[in-house]
Scaffold this motif. Sequence first.
Motif, mmCIF file in Angstrom:
data_model
loop_
_atom_site.group_PDB
_atom_site.id
_atom_site.type_symbol
_atom_site.label_atom_id
_atom_site.label_comp_id
_atom_site.label_asym_id
_atom_site.label_seq_id
_atom_site.Cartn_x
_atom_site.Cartn_y
_atom_site.Cartn_z
ATOM 1 N N ARG A 6 0.828 -1.202 0.000
ATOM 2 C CA ARG A 6 0.000 0.000 0.000
ATOM 3 C C ARG A 6 0.862 1.251 0.000
ATOM 4 O O ARG A 6 0.563 2.229 -0.689
ATOM 5 C CB ARG A 6 -0.920 -0.005 1.215
ATOM 6 C CG ARG A 6 -2.054 -1.020 1.109
ATOM 7 C CD ARG A 6 -2.894 -1.030 2.359
ATOM 8 N NE ARG A 6 -4.015 -1.961 2.249
ATOM 9 C CZ ARG A 6 -4.787 -2.293 3.254
ATOM 10 N NH1 ARG A 6 -4.585 -1.779 4.456
ATOM 11 N NH2 ARG A 6 -5.788 -3.159 3.071
ATOM 12 N N SER A 9 2.264 1.670 -3.389
ATOM 13 C CA SER A 9 1.214 2.135 -4.303
ATOM 14 C C SER A 9 0.978 3.621 -4.124
ATOM 15 O O SER A 9 0.850 4.372 -5.095
ATOM 16 C CB SER A 9 -0.088 1.364 -4.057
ATOM 17 O OG SER A 9 -1.125 1.844 -4.874
ATOM 18 N N ALA A 13 1.699 6.756 -6.798
ATOM 19 C CA ALA A 13 0.663 7.721 -7.140
ATOM 20 C C ALA A 13 1.141 9.154 -6.919
ATOM 21 O O ALA A 13 0.892 10.041 -7.740
ATOM 22 C CB ALA A 13 -0.591 7.454 -6.321
ATOM 23 N N ASN A 163 -5.440 4.610 -7.020
ATOM 24 C CA ASN A 163 -4.705 3.540 -6.351
ATOM 25 C C ASN A 163 -4.151 4.009 -5.005
ATOM 26 O O ASN A 163 -3.588 5.100 -4.904
ATOM 27 C CB ASN A 163 -3.531 3.070 -7.230
ATOM 28 C CG ASN A 163 -3.943 1.987 -8.203
ATOM 29 O OD1 ASN A 163 -5.030 1.426 -8.117
ATOM 30 N ND2 ASN A 163 -3.071 1.688 -9.151
ATOM 31 N N GLY A 164 -4.323 3.201 -3.989
ATOM 32 C CA GLY A 164 -3.741 3.497 -2.690
ATOM 33 C C GLY A 164 -4.543 4.460 -1.833
ATOM 34 O O GLY A 164 -4.137 4.772 -0.715
ATOM 35 N N ASP A 166 -8.369 4.529 -2.101
ATOM 36 C CA ASP A 166 -9.773 4.322 -2.440
ATOM 37 C C ASP A 166 -10.729 4.664 -1.295
ATOM 38 O O ASP A 166 -11.763 5.299 -1.543
ATOM 39 C CB ASP A 166 -10.008 2.893 -2.912
ATOM 40 C CG ASP A 166 -11.400 2.715 -3.515
ATOM 41 O OD1 ASP A 166 -11.685 3.380 -4.527
ATOM 42 O OD2 ASP A 166 -12.185 1.928 -2.963
ATOM 43 N N THR A 201 -9.581 0.769 -11.482
ATOM 44 C CA THR A 201 -8.133 1.007 -11.464
ATOM 45 C C THR A 201 -7.448 0.390 -12.680
ATOM 46 O O THR A 201 -6.335 0.779 -13.027
ATOM 47 C CB THR A 201 -7.512 0.444 -10.178
ATOM 48 O OG1 THR A 201 -7.891 -0.934 -10.020
ATOM 49 C CG2 THR A 201 -7.975 1.230 -8.956
ATOM 50 N N GLY A 207 -1.892 4.623 -11.899
ATOM 51 C CA GLY A 207 -2.517 4.617 -10.586
ATOM 52 C C GLY A 207 -3.288 5.880 -10.277
ATOM 53 O O GLY A 207 -4.034 5.928 -9.299
#
Length: 351
Positions: A6, A9, A13, A163-164, A166, A201, A207
Amino acid sequence: MVRMMRLLSGLVAVLALLAATVYATVYSTAAGAESNGGVRVMPLGDSITDGFNVPGGYRVDLWQKLVAAGYRVDFVGSQFNGPSNLGDHDHEGHSGWRIDQIDANIVTWLRTYQPRTILLHIGTNDMYQNPTGASSRLATLIDRITGTVPDAEVFVATIIPLNGADPTVRGFNSAIPGIVQSRAAAGKHVHLVDMYSALTTADLADGVHPNAGGYSKMATVWYNALRSVPGSLEGTPTPTPTPTPTPPGQGGACTATYRTVNTWSGGFQAEVTVRNNGSAPLNGWTVGLTLAAGQAVTNLWGGVNTGTSGAISVRNASYNGTLAGGGTTTFGYVAGGNGANTPTGIGCSSP
C-alpha cells in the motif's frame, strides 16, 4: 507485506502527480484561444482534465462525439494542449492543483471566458495532500461558480478511482450527491455526474491518470450528462416555450410533462412541467404519477408531495399555484433507483 504494498502504491501515485505537474509546466503553454462561435464549454479541473499520459485526455473523444452529433461547441479556458484531432485545445485543467487553488482563480476565469457549461472534475490532489475538509471546499467552489455565472450549467463529477487511496476517494465522493442536490433544490443549475463508477483502477495508466481507454470512458459519461440537460449545449438558457392557443372549451385544464434531467448510479433527477391549457387563469393544480418499482423520492422542490414511492401526488407550492392562460411552472425531484424507468399514469387536475 500488505502494508508495504500500500505504501509503495501510494508513493507511485504521488510521483505520478508530481510528474503531471512538471508535464504541465513544460508542455501546457497557453496559446491564442480557439473559437468557432459555438457554445462555450469549460473543462475544469486538474491533470486529468489537462490530459496527463494521453494528450488532450477525455476532451479528444468528447469533442469528436459532440461534433459527430451536430453540436457546435467552443471549449474555453486559459490552458491549451492536445493533438490535432482535438478540434479545440482550450481548457482549464491545471496539473497538480487542489480544490482551493482552483477556487482562488475561478472568478477571474469565469469572468474572462463566460462559459455556458462547466465540466468540473476536481479533488484528486486533495486526496493525497489534504483530504480533511475537501468536500466543504468543493461546496464552496460550487457556490462561487454559481454565484459568478448563475445561468451556467455546472456538471459536478465524482472523482475517478485512485490507487492506494480508495477509502478516502469513496468518502469524498459520498458527500458530493448531497452537495449537488441541495443546490439543485435551491434552483441552481448544478448536476451530478457519476464518474467514479465508470472507471476502475484497470483504466489507470499510473494509478492516478486514465489510460486512453479510461479517458474515452470519461468522455462518454460527460457526453451523456450533457445530452441529458439540453440547455447545456445551447448558447443561451432555454426559453419558456411560447404558449400554443387552446381551443375554446378547455379553459382550466392542465397537463403535466415529465423529463429526466440527469442520472447516476443509484439515482436520478427529474422535472415535471405543469401547463395551463386554457385561456383563463388556473388556481391550484395537482399532478399524479406512479414511480417505477425501486424508485423513491428523496428530495422534491416546487411542489408538495404526498407519498415518496409507487403512486404519488404533488400539489402546487404556495407560490406557483396560479397559472395564467397558457402559462407553465415546474417542480423537480431527486430519487433513488433506476432513472431509465419513467413514471406512468402522469396526469394533472385543477380544483
